[in-house]
Design an enzyme around this catalytic site. Structure first.
Site, PDB file in Angstrom:
ATOM      1  N   ARG A   1       5.880  14.234   2.040  1.00 31.68           N
ATOM      2  CA  ARG A   1       4.824  15.225   2.248  1.00 31.68           C
ATOM      3  C   ARG A   1       3.490  14.549   1.944  1.00 31.68           C
ATOM      4  O   ARG A   1       3.361  13.812   0.955  1.00 31.68           O
ATOM      5  CB  ARG A   1       5.010  16.431   1.323  1.00 31.68           C
ATOM      6  CG  ARG A   1       6.102  17.402   1.756  1.00 31.68           C
ATOM      7  CD  ARG A   1       5.754  18.129   3.055  1.00 31.68           C
ATOM      8  NE  ARG A   1       6.758  19.106   3.447  1.00 31.68           N
ATOM      9  CZ  ARG A   1       7.777  18.858   4.277  1.00 31.68           C
ATOM     10  NH1 ARG A   1       7.930  17.659   4.810  1.00 31.68           N
ATOM     11  NH2 ARG A   1       8.633  19.825   4.596  1.00 31.68           N
TER      12      ARG A   1
ATOM     13  N   GLU B   1      -2.467  18.387   7.446  1.00 32.73           N
ATOM     14  CA  GLU B   1      -1.973  18.307   8.826  1.00 32.73           C
ATOM     15  C   GLU B   1      -2.415  19.508   9.636  1.00 32.73           C
ATOM     16  O   GLU B   1      -2.438  20.620   9.096  1.00 32.73           O
ATOM     17  CB  GLU B   1      -0.434  18.238   8.813  1.00 32.73           C
ATOM     18  CG  GLU B   1       0.068  16.978   8.156  1.00 32.73           C
ATOM     19  CD  GLU B   1       1.595  16.936   8.034  1.00 32.73           C
ATOM     20  OE1 GLU B   1       2.280  17.792   8.622  1.00 32.73           O
ATOM     21  OE2 GLU B   1       2.084  16.038   7.347  1.00 32.73           O
TER      22      GLU B   1
ATOM     23  N   HIS C   1       4.153  13.590  11.821  1.00 26.44           N
ATOM     24  CA  HIS C   1       5.203  14.351  11.126  1.00 26.44           C
ATOM     25  C   HIS C   1       6.453  14.498  12.011  1.00 26.44           C
ATOM     26  O   HIS C   1       6.883  15.607  12.328  1.00 26.44           O
ATOM     27  CB  HIS C   1       4.682  15.719  10.672  1.00 26.44           C
ATOM     28  CG  HIS C   1       5.480  16.285   9.532  1.00 26.44           C
ATOM     29  ND1 HIS C   1       4.927  17.043   8.529  1.00 26.44           N
ATOM     30  CD2 HIS C   1       6.800  16.211   9.220  1.00 26.44           C
ATOM     31  CE1 HIS C   1       5.860  17.410   7.667  1.00 26.44           C
ATOM     32  NE2 HIS C   1       7.015  16.903   8.073  1.00 26.44           N
TER      33      HIS C   1
HETATM   34  C1  DGY Z   1      11.370  18.695   6.729  1.00 26.82           C
HETATM   35  O1  DGY Z   1      12.479  19.016   7.173  1.00 26.82           O
HETATM   36  O2  DGY Z   1      10.979  19.043   5.618  1.00 26.82           O
HETATM   37  C2  DGY Z   1      10.529  17.837   7.600  1.00 26.82           C
HETATM   38  O3  DGY Z   1       9.351  17.499   7.032  1.00 26.82           O
HETATM   39  C3  DGY Z   1      10.321  18.461   8.952  1.00 26.82           C
HETATM   40  O4  DGY Z   1      11.440  18.215   9.649  1.00 26.82           O
END
Ligand code: DGY
Length: 340
Positions: free
Chosen positions: A252, A281, A299
């Site tokens: 993240r 984002e 992402h």
């Molecule tokens: C998640 O699954 O947390 C990813 O960041 C998006 O697929």
């Protein structure tokens, strides 16, 4: 699983439950939902602003959501009659979990199915940043390639180097497994030490975050975002890293202080970065866009067709389980589960 859902939902609901799907998902998942539920489907990629989401959630019992839907305490407190928020992601930092638990709303995620896919991308970013693959692609495309030169786009070796993995859960370990194929040494940091057999299998050494940062040629981030991990990597931590080190983030964005990262890259405190996630984002820090030693992706860690399809189906199965009064398989707030 699906057959069980068919029988149980048919038995338990003479009135079909209603579900809000907040933005576009794979069609198979919508078809599955529509077999058992009335579906209010926002089939766009924009999704719903909070007030529209709240309006459309009225009269529904479940929400199939994505990481761009922000379920703040304020939003959650206005939801009525919702039994489950089924997030199509392994991460659930977009949901205020405490607020959901207090409101008695089950929250589910989609773990496991995306582990290897995300690890593949982390390793891809690592290779791309180290070996300057994107720069090479641009160089060829733009017609700049006129001659071969001894140090043309020379980057850093990956094989036999040291990889530091911050967060040694499912995805962190899957990255370690890939690194073994490149004869890398593996250091890892996590709140808890992994079992001895995992350390042995992956030939991984448990160290402090500081030791990891000081000794790694590559640092790959695999922690969830929460109040303890926000800005876990800031100016101080970047300052501990080698000037030749490359930082990879597929977890993240807010785990890294982006402002500090831009400064560290500009000043040569570290050598490069491969980033799939960002603090705000889809806005990317303009400083990152100017740096040739940074590889950026939007992402897409779990974005293979197979995996994204599985994630959508998994989220729907979680929602269906909750709707028929069963404990959903991927419940992340078990405190909210009151049993059947
Ligand atoms: C998640 O699954 O947390 C990813 O960041 C998006 O697929």
């Amino acid at each position: 699983m699906i057959v069980r859902a068919e029988v149980a939902v048919a038995q338990l609901h003479s009135v079909r439950p209603s579900v809000l799907v907040t933005k576009r998902i794979f069609p198979e998942a919508i078809e599955l939902l529509e077999r058992y539920c009335e579906v209010d489907y926002e089939a766009t990629d924009d999704g719903l602003p909070a007030e529209q989401l709240l309006r459309r959630a009225r009269g529904k019992q479940a929400i199939v959501s994505q990481l761009t839907d922000k379920f703040t305490a304020d939003v959650i407190n206005q939801l009525q009659g919702i039994r489950v928020i089924a997030n199509v992601a392994v991460g659930y930092d977009n949901v205020d979990l405490d607020a959901a638990t207090r409101a008695g709303i089950l929250v589910t995620n989609t773990p496991d199915v995306l582990t290897d896919t995300t690890a593949d991308l982390a390793f891809g970013l690592l290779l791309a940043a180290a070996r300057r693959i994107v720069e090479g692609h641009q160089f060829v495309h733009s017609g700049q390639w006129k001659n071969w030169a001894i140090d043309l786009l020379a980057g850093y070796d990956v094989h036999h180097k040291t990889l530091g993995i911050v967060g040694f859960g499912r995805i962190g370990r899957a990255v370690a497994r890939r690194a073994l194929g490149f004869s890398m040494q593996i250091l890892y940091y996590d709140l808890e030490r992994a079992p001895a057999e995992v350390e042995q299998e992956l030939d991984a050494r448990y160290v402090s975050l500081e030791e990891l940062l000081r000794n790694s040629d590559f640092v790959s981030i695999h922690v969830p975002l929460n109040s303890n991990t926000r800005h876990l990597i800031g100016a101080r931590e970047l300052g501990l890293m080698k000037p030749t080190a490359i930082l990879i983030n597929t977890a993240r964005g807010p785990v890294i202080d982006e402002e500090a990262l831009v400064r560290a890259l500009r000043e040569g405190i570290i050598a490069g970065a491969g980033l799939d996630v960002f603090e705000n984002e889809p806005r990317v820090h303009p400083g990152l866009l100017e740096l040739r030693q940074v590889v950026l992706t939007p992402h897409i860690g779990s974005a293979s067709i197979e995996t994204r399809r599985k994630m959508c189906l998994m989220a729907v199965e979680n929602a269906l389980a909750a709707l028929r009064g069963e404990r959903p398989p991927n419940l992340v707030n078990p405190e909210a589960w009151k049993g059947n």
